[in-house]
Design a protein around this motif. Structure first.
Motif, PDB file in Angstrom:
ATOM      1  N   LEU A 288     -20.083   4.907   3.259  1.00 45.04           N
ATOM      2  CA  LEU A 288     -20.837   6.147   3.245  1.00 45.04           C
ATOM      3  C   LEU A 288     -21.619   6.119   1.941  1.00 45.04           C
ATOM      4  O   LEU A 288     -21.092   5.671   0.919  1.00 45.04           O
ATOM      5  CB  LEU A 288     -19.891   7.346   3.251  1.00 45.04           C
ATOM      6  N   ASN A 289     -22.855   6.556   1.997  1.00 45.23           N
ATOM      7  CA  ASN A 289     -23.717   6.487   0.813  1.00 45.23           C
ATOM      8  C   ASN A 289     -23.868   7.849   0.157  1.00 45.23           C
ATOM      9  O   ASN A 289     -24.039   8.852   0.849  1.00 45.23           O
ATOM     10  CB  ASN A 289     -25.110   5.993   1.221  1.00 45.23           C
ATOM     11  N   PHE A 290     -23.825   7.843  -1.153  1.00 44.36           N
ATOM     12  CA  PHE A 290     -23.962   9.088  -1.909  1.00 44.36           C
ATOM     13  C   PHE A 290     -24.892   8.872  -3.095  1.00 44.36           C
ATOM     14  O   PHE A 290     -24.999   7.750  -3.609  1.00 44.36           O
ATOM     15  CB  PHE A 290     -22.604   9.554  -2.453  1.00 44.36           C
ATOM     16  N   ILE A 291     -25.496   9.980  -3.526  1.00 41.78           N
ATOM     17  CA  ILE A 291     -26.309   9.922  -4.744  1.00 41.78           C
ATOM     18  C   ILE A 291     -25.956  11.133  -5.619  1.00 41.78           C
ATOM     19  O   ILE A 291     -25.922  12.272  -5.124  1.00 41.78           O
ATOM     20  CB  ILE A 291     -27.814   9.916  -4.405  1.00 41.78           C
ATOM     21  N   VAL A 292     -25.644  10.854  -6.867  1.00 43.76           N
ATOM     22  CA  VAL A 292     -25.442  11.949  -7.821  1.00 43.76           C
ATOM     23  C   VAL A 292     -26.814  12.233  -8.437  1.00 43.76           C
ATOM     24  O   VAL A 292     -27.471  11.321  -8.935  1.00 43.76           O
ATOM     25  CB  VAL A 292     -24.452  11.557  -8.934  1.00 43.76           C
ATOM     26  N   VAL A 293     -27.247  13.490  -8.336  1.00 49.01           N
ATOM     27  CA  VAL A 293     -28.538  13.858  -8.916  1.00 49.01           C
ATOM     28  C   VAL A 293     -28.275  14.747 -10.129  1.00 49.01           C
ATOM     29  O   VAL A 293     -27.663  15.806  -9.997  1.00 49.01           O
ATOM     30  CB  VAL A 293     -29.415  14.630  -7.899  1.00 49.01           C
ATOM     31  N   GLU A 294     -28.736  14.278 -11.274  1.00 49.57           N
ATOM     32  CA  GLU A 294     -28.584  15.095 -12.489  1.00 49.57           C
ATOM     33  C   GLU A 294     -29.921  15.765 -12.784  1.00 49.57           C
ATOM     34  O   GLU A 294     -30.951  15.097 -12.883  1.00 49.57           O
ATOM     35  CB  GLU A 294     -28.168  14.200 -13.674  1.00 49.57           C
ATOM     36  N   PHE A 295     -29.881  17.071 -12.916  1.00 47.44           N
ATOM     37  CA  PHE A 295     -31.100  17.817 -13.239  1.00 47.44           C
ATOM     38  C   PHE A 295     -31.149  18.119 -14.735  1.00 47.44           C
ATOM     39  O   PHE A 295     -30.148  17.963 -15.442  1.00 47.44           O
ATOM     40  CB  PHE A 295     -31.126  19.140 -12.462  1.00 47.44           C
ATOM     41  N   ALA A 296     -32.311  18.611 -15.166  1.00 47.52           N
ATOM     42  CA  ALA A 296     -32.460  18.919 -16.589  1.00 47.52           C
ATOM     43  C   ALA A 296     -31.715  20.203 -16.965  1.00 47.52           C
ATOM     44  O   ALA A 296     -31.257  20.347 -18.089  1.00 47.52           O
ATOM     45  CB  ALA A 296     -33.939  19.050 -16.939  1.00 47.52           C
ATOM     46  N   SER A 297     -31.593  21.138 -15.990  1.00 52.12           N
ATOM     47  CA  SER A 297     -30.923  22.392 -16.346  1.00 52.12           C
ATOM     48  C   SER A 297     -30.075  22.894 -15.186  1.00 52.12           C
ATOM     49  O   SER A 297     -30.265  22.502 -14.027  1.00 52.12           O
ATOM     50  CB  SER A 297     -31.959  23.452 -16.720  1.00 52.12           C
ATOM     51  N   GLU A 298     -29.169  23.793 -15.533  1.00 59.82           N
ATOM     52  CA  GLU A 298     -28.299  24.392 -14.526  1.00 59.82           C
ATOM     53  C   GLU A 298     -29.098  25.235 -13.537  1.00 59.82           C
ATOM     54  O   GLU A 298     -28.754  25.355 -12.375  1.00 59.82           O
ATOM     55  CB  GLU A 298     -27.287  25.279 -15.261  1.00 59.82           C
ATOM     56  N   LYS A 299     -30.194  25.791 -14.035  1.00 60.79           N
ATOM     57  CA  LYS A 299     -31.062  26.630 -13.195  1.00 60.79           C
ATOM     58  C   LYS A 299     -31.603  25.799 -12.021  1.00 60.79           C
ATOM     59  O   LYS A 299     -31.739  26.292 -10.898  1.00 60.79           O
ATOM     60  CB  LYS A 299     -32.223  27.157 -14.080  1.00 60.79           C
TER      61      LYS A 299
END
Ligand code: CTP
Ligand code: MG
Length: 554
Positions: free
Chosen positions: A92-103
């Motif tokens: 199963l494929n997954f991607i962790v996406v990190e954003f610049a802010s919690e917003k």
């Protein structure tokens, strides 16, 4: 790098920690992830918790969905990093996406939806899946700074790859460093563990807005390898009591004794995980243990979890181990090698029992490094760290365990003068414990010396934070004997090796398949100075000892 540390420390200033400019966040992130210089444990934890709040986990069709997901997420927020990984054999494929802010995460979650299906529990979390779309996406802004990685970041090196890597090394010391660097928990592994913690924390947030789930143990103490378990402690309210508050919250009283009430609360959390939280499977409640825990497998992050609601001493213990591991670059490779040795020859076992645990083994290594090795110790005693503690290092758990000790080791003025190679330390470790007087002595990291055993137990290691407890109480006499025999054996193998054969160096001590039923002999001086010969007969082609003979005393 020293200059960088100071600058960061000044700009971190405890309260302002998360108001960094993005440049500083990047620098700190680099420091935390690459072990460039010392960052205090609690700052690493804060940093990782904050990173998890800015991240989502998305199941995708394949690694090829990467670009499309990036375009979508970048249209909603500012993507900083995307990391791909797989779970399972039919992956199963997954991607962790990190954003610049919690917003950004809030915006993403607001635009996300549920399947129109009455058969599912409509729970909202940072765990999502990416639905295929036929619509052409509008032209989207590009994020120049986003770091995109489509490698499978969760992949462990296979046993044969490890053998291959280690056999190519030039020395035992190099093998130990290579083993450490190729098997230690990586950045993605750490992110997945903090996201797993975040899921639990979020789940109880409505009732307990101050709840925090802290990872501890090998996931964060610097001795974790890829695939290690996640130890979690869930604190429903981690806020300081406000003595000047006028309005107070109405709260329910505990039902029954504190222990019964805590068991019932744990049961409720277990139900929550089992019934409502996506990916949480194989939930097992072990509530009769001294510290009640819930075990479960988080299948979306591929992490085995042990969740407790006990005090914070495990977290402070992890801080202590982290500090010790940060004091010298040789500590972690040595611990990794010894943990690997113990696991390969069957001294440790993933199920609980009468065998030595990784935690006890780690303490044995640290205790060994506190004693003079060729007249120079490598690690200070815990008491030294306690004496140097500053007011901000003062911690007391609610049940009175004093966890006060110096956290910022850059304040320790004297680095060790010991310059022995890793190979020497490994051999000395085995020598030391094959001759140690376990019968009458206990290991005590508080004072850096062996003390008289307070009570009868095969192996006694004083719990550094709760001195009345023995962390290795579970270890049987038979298992301790096995440890000693195997330590003697390993020292002998390493010392007698002259040429590099096929499985040389540390590979030779990892071999657990003996050619035929064999006898390992060794002798040690007991506490009366008499020589005791021990012979162990092993079952054919296994590492299972079938007979010990504590034979002749001369
Ligand atoms: N711990 C403790 N006292 C004990 C046992 C455990 O304080 N008697 C804490 C330590 O901080 C330890 C953590 O609980 O690191 C987790 O214990 P465990 O999972 O057994 O050890 P790990 O170090 O996490 O090793 P592993 O990789 O085997 O999980
Ligand atoms: Mg653990």
């Amino acid at each position: 790098s020293v200059f960088l540390t100071c600058r960061l420390k000044n700009s971190i200033g405890r309260k302002k920690f998360f108001n960094f400019s993005s440049d500083i966040v990047r620098q700190l992130s680099q420091q935390v992830k690459q072990n460039e210089s010392f960052v205090p444990f609690m700052d690493v934890i804060k940093f990782r918790r904050e990173e998890a709040r800015r991240s989502i986990l998305v199941q995708v069709q394949s690694a090829q969905s990467f670009k499309e997901l990036h375009s979508y997420c970048n249209s909603v927020g500012n993507v900083r990093q995307m990391l791909h990984y797989t779970v399972g054999v039919e992956p199963l494929n997954f991607i962790v996406v990190e954003f610049a802010s919690e917003k950004d995460v809030t915006n993403v979650l607001e635009r996300s939806s549920y399947l129109e299906d009455s058969q599912v529990v409509p729970v909202q979390s940072q765990f999502l899946w990416f639905r295929a779309s036929n619509r052409k996406l509008p032209k989207l802004k590009q994020s120049k700074s986003a770091i995109l990685s489509i490698e499978n970041g969760n992949q462990c090196v296979t046993p044969s790859e490890i053998v291959n890597l280690l056999s190519k090394c030039d020395s035992v010391s190099e093998q130990m460093n290579v083993l450490y660097n190729s098997t230690k928990l990586n950045d993605l592994g750490t992110r997945l563990r903090f996201l797993t913690a975040r899921q639990v924390e979020n789940a109880v947030r409505g009732m307990f807005p101050k709840a925090k789930a802290y990872p501890f143990g090998s996931s964060v103490n610097g001795y974790g390898k890829m695939g290690c378990d996640l130890d979690l402690v869930l604190r429903l309210c981690d806020d300081k009591v406000k003595n000047d508050a006028r309005l107070m919250f109405h709260c329910k009283g505990l039902v029954g004794s504190e222990r019964t009430a805590s068991q019932r609360n744990m049961e409720a959390i277990g139900d929550l995980l089992q019934l409502f939280l996506p990916g949480c499977s194989q939930v097992r409640r072990i509530l009769q243990a001294r510290v009640p825990i819930i075990k479960y497998y988080q299948q979306l992050t591929d992490v085995e979890c042990d969740l407790s609601m006990a005090n914070m001493s495990g977290v402070h213990m992890s801080d202590f181990l982290y500090i010790m591991g940060s004091l010298d670059a040789r500590i972690r490779p040595l611990v990794f090698t010894i943990r690997k040795w113990a696991s390969e020859i069957g001294l440790t076992n993933s199920s609980p029992g009468r065998w030595i645990t990784n935690f006890s083994l780690t303490l044995l290594v640290l205790a060994f490094l506190q004693k003079p090795i060729n007249s120079k110790p490598i690690l200070p005693s815990l008491n030294t760290l306690v004496k140097l503690a500053e007011p901000k290092d003062s911690y007391m758990t609610e049940d009175g365990i004093n966890c006060t000790f110096l956290r910022d080791i850059t304040k320790l003025k004297t680095p060790t003068e010991n310059k022995e190679s890793l190979e020497t330390l490994l051999v000395e470790f085995f020598e030391f414990y094959s001759q140690f007087d376990f019968a009458s002595k206990a290991l005590c990291l508080n004072e850096s010396v062996a003390i008289t055993k307070p009570e009868h137990c095969a192996l006694y290691i004083v719990n550094p934070l709760e001195r009345g407890l023995n962390v290795s109480k579970n270890v049987s006499m038979e298992e301790l004997d096995r440890f000693r025999v195997e330590a003697r054996n390993a020292a002998w193998i390493l010392e007698s090796q002259e040429n590099k054969n096929e499985n040389w160096g540390i590979l030779s001590i990892f071999e657990n398949k003996r050619k035929a039923s064999s006898v390992v002999n060794f002798a040690f001086a007991n506490k009366h100075g008499r020589l005791v010969e021990v012979s162990t007969l092993f079952e054919e082609n296994t590492d299972k000892p079938v007979e010990y003979k504590n034979a002749s005393v001369k």
